[in-house]
Motif scaffolding. Structure first.
Motif, PDB file in Angstrom:
ATOM      1  N   ARG A 135       1.222  -1.434  -0.012  1.00  0.00           N
ATOM      2  CA  ARG A 135       0.145   0.022   0.406  1.00  0.00           C
ATOM      3  C   ARG A 135       0.481   1.243   0.070  1.00  0.00           C
ATOM      4  N   ASN A 136       2.069   0.694   0.374  1.00  0.00           N
ATOM      5  CA  ASN A 136       2.973   2.754   0.675  1.00  0.00           C
ATOM      6  C   ASN A 136       3.799   2.369  -1.030  1.00  0.00           C
ATOM      7  N   VAL A 137       4.370   3.614  -1.322  1.00  0.00           N
ATOM      8  CA  VAL A 137       4.666   4.281  -2.598  1.00  0.00           C
ATOM      9  C   VAL A 137       6.371   4.492  -2.012  1.00  0.00           C
ATOM     10  N   PRO A 138       7.134   4.089  -2.774  1.00  0.00           N
ATOM     11  CA  PRO A 138       7.953   3.442  -2.816  1.00  0.00           C
ATOM     12  C   PRO A 138       8.999   4.837  -2.390  1.00  0.00           C
ATOM     13  N   ALA A 139      10.103   4.629  -2.046  1.00  0.00           N
ATOM     14  CA  ALA A 139      10.941   6.186  -2.075  1.00  0.00           C
ATOM     15  C   ALA A 139      11.799   5.145  -3.076  1.00  0.00           C
ATOM     16  N   ARG A 140      13.364   6.331  -3.355  1.00  0.00           N
ATOM     17  CA  ARG A 140      14.351   5.633  -4.459  1.00  0.00           C
ATOM     18  C   ARG A 140      15.016   4.902  -3.645  1.00  0.00           C
ATOM     19  N   GLY A 141      15.355   4.566  -4.366  1.00  0.00           N
ATOM     20  CA  GLY A 141      15.842   2.629  -4.033  1.00  0.00           C
ATOM     21  C   GLY A 141      15.092   1.811  -2.658  1.00  0.00           C
ATOM     22  N   GLN A 142      13.618   2.637  -2.729  1.00  0.00           N
ATOM     23  CA  GLN A 142      12.922   1.330  -2.259  1.00  0.00           C
ATOM     24  C   GLN A 142      12.222   0.376  -3.558  1.00  0.00           C
ATOM     25  N   ILE A 143      11.543  -0.846  -3.240  1.00  0.00           N
ATOM     26  CA  ILE A 143      10.669  -1.699  -4.094  1.00  0.00           C
ATOM     27  C   ILE A 143       9.102  -2.137  -3.064  1.00  0.00           C
TER      28      ILE A 143
END
Length: 316
Positions: A97-105
């Motif tokens: 449900r979360n929007v990934p930040a840079r470097g996340q998936i």
């Protein structure tokens, strides 16, 4: 009970009342002759006293539930659905449900593996996402081992700087293997922790999915008491060439269909076999199995396909 002296029952639908009200003392006619034993169910037709109506190892299907009830069994002992603990490993992961930040998936593996476990007949329990921290991983794994019958993690099973899974199992349990000659899903750790099976799958989504299909699903079915543990395997005709240079056994995502003219089964590989992608698995109904060793297959060759869309024991 059939009245004494009677040896057949005539259906009301073929009866015409000639006089009277149709009850005793009336005169009737039949539109077809009665036959001895017609519409009469014999006593003990299903089973005699002392007969075994269901054997150990049989699956209690809906009809079986009724059969047991007819024999006077409101409940029977069955294999419990194993609790399967699922953990995702990786600091880069965030909840779907979360929007990934840079470097996340987004963590897609937990959703896929939970659904796979449920489909295999298990009771899945998600223990969350563990960051790349040895202590955090150990705490979640220990908790899952205490509460579950089988523990599965995805990620942290290869040779990266933060892959602690194999070391944990080797230190506190027993590693039975930590690599397998398979693509996708080479990086797999299997062992015992606290006497319970532990499976560490690759973090690549398609590799985790195939690893579950090949290893975890048969194990869960064995724990459920099923006699059949493997998906059905069919032979199909390749629609294109396939070159394989590696020694590993391949399980390529593919689609099998039937030729409308010849009735032959045809199989076509997905255009990409990238192990990071789940979309090709969603749109596939089989895994094209190519055994160990380099080879070059041609269009028209017969190959084995594992039917992931069919239940174990299906008659093809």
């Amino acid at each position: 009970p059939v009245p004494e002296g009677a040896d057949a029952v005539v259906k009301y639908e073929i009866v015409d009342v000639l006089d009277g009200d149709g009850n005793e003392g009336s005169h009737v006619s039949f539109s077809a002759p009665a036959k001895v034993g017609e519409n009469v169910r014999s006593a003990a037709e299903e089973a005699h006293a002392g007969d075994v109506v269901m054997h150990t190892g049989e699956v209690v299907a809906p009809a079986g539930a009724g059969l047991l009830a007819s024999a006077g069994y409101a409940s029977v002992k069955v294999h419990a659905a194993p609790r399967v603990g699922i953990i995702s490993l990786g600091t880069e992961l965030v909840a779907p449900r979360n929007v990934p930040a840079r470097g996340q998936i987004r963590d897609s593996n937990s959703s896929a593996l939970m659904a796979e476990a449920l489909d295999a007949g298990a009771e899945p329990v998600f223990y969350g996402i563990a960051p790349d921290d040895e202590q955090a991983i150990a705490e979640l794994v220990h908790r899952a081992v205490q509460e579950c019958d089988f523990v599965i993690t995805s990620g942290g099973a290869s040779a990266g700087d933060y892959d602690y899974v194999t070391a944990l199992v080797r230190r506190e349990g027993e590693v039975l293997f930590d690599r397998i000659s398979m693509r996708p899903g080479k990086a797999i750790t299997f062992g015992l922790l606290g006497g319970k099976p532990y499976l560490g799958l690759s973090g690549n989504p398609a590799a985790a999915y195939v690893g579950f299909e090949m290893l975890a699903r048969p194990a869960i079915r064995k724990m459920r008491g099923f006699a059949e543990g493997a998906r059905p395997v069919q032979q199909a005709i390749l629609t294109h060439c396939v070159k394989k240079r590696q020694d590993r056994r391949f399980f390529d995502r593919a689609t099998v269909s039937r030729d409308p003219e010849t009735g032959e089964l045809l199989v076509t590989e997905a255009k990409t076999q990238n192990s990071a992608l789940l979309g090709t698995m969603q749109r596939s109904n089989c895994l094209l199995r190519i055994d160990e060793g380099p080879c070059e297959l041609k269009a028209g060759d017969a190959v084995d396909v594992v039917r992931v869309d069919l239940p174990e024991g299906a008659v093809l």
